[in-house]
Every structure is written in structure tokens, then in C-alpha cells.
Design an enzyme around this catalytic site. Structure first.
Site, short mmCIF file in Angstrom:
data_model
loop_
_atom_site.label_atom_id
_atom_site.label_comp_id
_atom_site.label_asym_id
_atom_site.label_seq_id
_atom_site.Cartn_x
_atom_site.Cartn_y
_atom_site.Cartn_z
CG ASN A 1 -12.94 28.04 -11.31
OD1 ASN A 1 -13.01 29.02 -12.03
ND2 ASN A 1 -13.23 26.84 -11.74
N1 PLP Z 1 -15.79 28.26 -8.91
C1 PLP Z 1 -15.85 26.92 -8.91
C2 PLP Z 1 -15.56 26.18 -7.63
C3 PLP Z 1 -16.16 26.23 -10.08
O1 PLP Z 1 -16.18 24.89 -10.08
C4 PLP Z 1 -16.43 26.98 -11.25
C5 PLP Z 1 -16.77 26.29 -12.50
O2 PLP Z 1 -16.99 25.12 -12.56
C6 PLP Z 1 -16.36 28.36 -11.20
C7 PLP Z 1 -16.04 28.98 -10.01
C8 PLP Z 1 -16.61 29.21 -12.41
O3 PLP Z 1 -17.99 29.27 -12.63
P1 PLP Z 1 -18.63 30.24 -13.74
O4 PLP Z 1 -18.52 29.53 -15.03
O5 PLP Z 1 -20.05 30.41 -13.29
O6 PLP Z 1 -17.88 31.51 -13.73
#
Ligand code: PLP
Length: 511
Positions: A192
């Protein structure tokens, strides 16, 4: 506003929310407003005199609602789900009622202790290794952060500080800034965006290693990168692996990554923001392989546990490493129970000082649904995605681009990227369903994520009918020219097919 008026406003607001959620299918998932729509309707200054709450609530209906993208609609299929449930909404409301700032135990013992309780409940529910539990003797434990991004940043910053301390002892001839300049971190090119951002914020480059053909990051790729970097004089600090990548919900190979991290004294963090919910299911036990060897992990309750945003669980194998890294004290923050092992001062485990009473909505949700309700919720998403996957497989004009994973199906229209792009464009214009595109290996595809507060099989049928009807329409328009020259019979046949599809869609809509 006095308590009497608050009761009236609050009750009306609860009715408003219940009506909204109950009738969410009445709205197109995407709003029909243009940029600046609200700016034109709002006064340029706040009102000088107090206004009646009834007037304000009616403006919510008139001005705010039209600009809402309906994330809780079952026709939302973009990104990953953002969960909500009635008990969680009540929990949020009660937490606002208490409005405590629970940065240390004394600031609200219930805030800290309930968090300890629910984080252990959740760790057991997800079948995480015992060393992540507060109740297990040892330095591990869980904490609620606002988002996965914050959890990752905490891990990255803590790993960085631990590495600096370690290297200063190992190489006393180097200055601290020399050491900091050599630090390097790793993740996969499928991870991400928040992971890359954590590197930027931590002023430490995070190398995005190419995942293999199946979009998985394995130990071999990490080992090669670390060995190259060590030979060049760099200091490897942390690897952020993902279980359930944002693009295709691929799972990095935690066991092989752990072996490399252990060999090189590199912190291993697992971002399971979405897929973590599946750890609870026996049929998904494979996903938990290697978690006993990771230093920290995060999972968003606001994605898969029916708790509304924001609520991101994070577990640390050794919380002391985070506390030591972030501990900055002032006399006004001290209290007599500081350092008591049973009651962490969570301010040391996070970036801000202040912290919300998030555990309350978690506790209320868990008690209202029970473990079986939560497991049923995750399984429902998996079943609905399987329903959609079968529909894709049954239509030769489409293809899957990755194996279905939990509630996510990645698919595309066969042929060049332009068809898939145009299809998505049409769907966005119609606003009935919302998906986003992703790309891998030069091939663009659509991500269909099961979302919404209470999605049902009929919603999946609705989405599928919309998608395939629009592809038919698109193909028809592309063939328009030759079509005009075709015999009347062929045209009638196609029109009949289209009308049939339209009828099917109307029926689904009515249902
Ligand atoms: N990691 C993954 C695998 C995600 O899919 C996402 C968001 O969809 C995130 C991190 C980021 O999440 P957050 O908005 O809680 O920071």
C-alpha cells in the site's frame, strides 16, 4: 444547547442515520455533484446568531447528503470495505459522550484497561501467537491506532531508532548522522502507498522490491536486496510485508521473509489491514503461517470487523522497543502508577499524545455480535465474492486476472486495456456501482470488492447485470457502423437481448 434539546436533536439524528442506512439502496452509490457544489450553497461566514437544530438537520439532508459517496451502500465495490454496524455507531456516540483523552492510565483508567481487554480478545479471536497478548507475561501487547498508516509508521520509526542504537554500539566510530544516512527499509511493489509514505516521513528510503509473477514477495528477493545493500555499506532496518495487498489481495510469504529478517536482524512488520479478519477462520489458517516470527502487525477493524472508522489494531512482540523509542516525558504527564506492567501508558505506543476511547465501540460491537457473528460476517463477504467470481467465469467476454481472495475479485474485459477503461468510465458515469481500476504487468483490471453495511446476493446480481449490460452496450456502440448495414433481423435480435438485460436489471433493482 441544553440537555433537553440534546435529547431531541440526538434522537432525531439517530432516526436520520437509521433511515439513511435502511434505505441506502435508494441512492446511487456515487453522488451527482460537481466540484465546488457545496461552496456555492454555503454562507461565507458562520452564523452570528445560534440556529435551530431542526434547520441544521434539514440542511444535512439538503446540502450534505447529496455530496456523500455512499460507502455503506452494497453497490460500493471500490477500494476495500469500510465497515460499520449499529452497535459500533452507538459506541462512537458514547465515547463522544465521555470525551476522554486517554493518553495515560490515570487520564481515564477505563479507556486504557478496556483497550487492553479488547486487544487481547481480538488477538485470541484471530488466533495470533500468545506473545502478542497483554495477559501473557512478557513485553508484547496490542494497541489501537487510528489507521494502518499510523501503525506502519510506528513500526518503521521504532525499528529505525532500534537500528540506530544498535549500530552506534556496533560501530562507535560512526556519527549518528552517518548511521542515519545508511539506513534502508524494504517492502514489495504491491504494498500500500502508506508504506512508501512511512519511509518518506521517517526519512529512510523504503525499497519497493518487485514481487514475483504471482504478486508475492518472497525471502529470496529480500535476501538478494539485503545482501546487495550490506555489501554497499547500507544498514537494513525493517521489511514491511503485506497479507492482502491492496491491488489483488496477494499474500507475501511471511515464513521465508522471516528467515531472512532473522538472519540479518531486520524488523519484520506485517500489514494485514484487510486480510487480517480472515485469521479468525479455520479454513484460512494458512494465512497465519509465520506470524509467530514477526515483530509487529496491523489489522484494520474498520475494514473487516464491523467497527467504524477509525480503528486499526496493532500488535507488538516487544512493546518496550516502541516505548523506548518514543518515550518523551514531562512532569505534568507523570502519575503514580506509571511503569506498572499491567497498565500501559499507550501514549508511548503511538504518534499523537491524545487518544480517543476507541475501545468502547470495539467492546460494544464484539459483545453485540459475538465471535460467531464476526466470523459469519467475514464468511459472508467471501461467499458473495465467490458468487461474483462465478458470474465472471460464466461470461466468456471477461477474464479473472488473479485468484479471488477473500472478498475481492480482480477481473477485466478480454482484449486491450481500452475496453476495460471504457467500461469503467461508463459505469462511473452511470453511478450505480463504484469500482476502481488497478494494473499489473501492463494489464489494467477492475477490482470488485464486497463492501457495504449489509450486502446481499441480490446486490451482487445487480452489480453483475450492470457490468455486463454496459459491456454489451459498449460493444454494440463500437459495432454501430457495421450494424446499420446489417439485416433488420440481426438488429432486432440484439435489441431483444438488450431489452431482456434491462428487464433483469429492473427486476433486481425492484428486489
Ligand atoms: N494497507 C493495506 C493493505 C490497505 O489496503 C490499506 C487501505 O486500503 C492501507 C494499508 C491503508 O489503510 P489506512 O487508511 O487505515 O491507513
Amino acid at each position: 444547547m441544553d440537555a433537553k434539546m440534546f435529547r431531541e436533536f440526538g434522537k432525531a439524528a439517530v432516526d436520520f442515520v437509521a433511515d439513511y442506512l435502511e434505505n441506502i439502496r435508494d441512492h446511487d452509490v456515487l453522488p451527482s455533484v460537481e466540484p465546488g457544489y457545496m461552496l456555492q450553497q454555503m454562507p461565507k461566514q458562520m452564523p452570528e446568531s445560534p440556529e435551530d437544530w431542526k434547520h441544521i438537520l434539514s440542511d444535512i439532508d439538503r446540502v450534505i447528503k447529496p455530496g456523500i459517496t455512499h460507502w455503506q451502500s452494497p453497490n460500493m465495490h471500490a477500494y476495500y470495505p469500510t465497515s460499520v454496524s449499529y452497535p459500533s455507531i452507538v459506541g462512537e456516540m458514547l465515547a463522544s459522550g465521555f470525551s476522554v483523552i486517554g493518553f495515560s492510565w490515570i487520564c481515564s483508567p477505563a479507556c486504557t484497561e478496556l483497550e487492553v481487554v479488547v486487544m487481547d480478545w481480538l488477538a485470541k479471536f484471530l488466533k495470533l501467537p500468545a506473545h502478542f497478548l497483554h495477559e501473557t507475561e512478557g513485553p508484547g501487547g496490542g494497541v489501537i491506532q487510528g489507521s494502518a498508516s499510523e501503525a506502519v509508521l510506528v513500526a518503521v520509526l521504532a525499528a529505525r531508532e532500534q537500528a540506530v542504537r544498535r549500530e552506534r554500539e556496533r560501530q562507535p566510530e560512526l556519527s549518528e548522522s552517518d548511521i542515519r544516512g545508511k539506513l534502508v527499509a524494504y517492502s514489495s511493489d504491491q504494498s500500500n502507498s502508506c508504506i512508501e509514505k512511512a519511509g518518506v516521513l521517517a526519512a529512510m528510503p523504503i525499497k519497493l522490491l518487485p514481487a514475483s509473477e504471482d504478486l508475492v514477495l518472497r525471502g529470496a528477493a529480500l535476501k538478494a536486496a539485503i545482501e546487495r545493500d550490506v555489501a554497499a555499506g547500507l544498514i537494513p532496518v525493517i521489511c514491511v510485508a503485506t497479507l492482502g495487498t491492496t491491488g489483488t489481495c496477494a499474500y507475501d510469504d511471511i515464513e521465508s521473509l522471516a528467515s531472512v529478517c532473522e538472519e540479518h536482524n531486520v524488523w519484520l512488520h506485517v500489514d494485514a489491514a484487510y486480510a487480517g479478519g480472515a485469521f479468525a477462520l479455520d479454513e484460512c489458517a494458512d494465512l497465519r503461517r509465520g506470524l509467530d516470527r514477526v515483530d509487529s502487525l496491523n489489522f484494520n477493524l474498520h475494514k473487516f470487523m464491523l467497527v467504524n472508522f477509525d480503528c486499526a489494531a496493532m500488535w507488538l512482540r516487544d512493546a518496550n522497543k516502541v516505548v523506548d523509542s518514543f518515550n518523551v516525558d514531562r512532569i505534568y504527564l507523570k502519575h503514580k502508577y506509571e511503569g506498572c506492567t499491567q497498565i500501559p501508558d499507550f501514549r508511548h505506543w503511538q504518534i499523537p499524545l491524545g487518544r480517543r476511547f476507541r475501545a468502547l465501540k470495539v467492546w460494544i460491537t464484539f459483545r453485540t455480535l459475538g465471535a460467531e457473528g464476526l466470523r459469519a460476517h467475514v464468511r459472508k463477504h467471501i461467499d458473495l465474492a465467490a458468487q461474483f467470481e462465478n458470474l465472471v467465469k460464466g461470461d466468456s467476454r471477461f477474464e479473472l486476472v488473479a485468484p479471488r481472495a477473500l472478498g475481492l475479485v480482480c477481473f477485466r474485459a478480454k482484449g486491450d486495456n481500452e475496453i476495460t477503461s471504457q467500461l469503467l468510465h461508463r459505469l462511473m458515469e452511470r453511478k450505480k456501482i463504484y469500482m476502481v481500476k488497478a494494473e499489473h504487468g501492463g494489464r489494467q483490471f477492475l477490482r470488485f470488492a464486497v463492501c457495504g453495511m449489509d450486502p446481499k446476493p441480490a446486490d451482487i446480481e445487480f452489480a453483475w447485470t450492470e457490468i455486463e449490460t454496459q459491456l454489451t452496450q459498449l460493444n454494440l456502440e463500437a459495432d454501430q457502423q457495421p450494424l446499420e448495414n446489417r439485416k433488420a433481423g440481426e438488429i432486432a435480435e440484439l435489441t431483444q437481448h438488450l431489452t431482456g438485460l434491462q428487464l433483469q436489471m429492473d427486476e433486481t433493482l425492484q428486489r
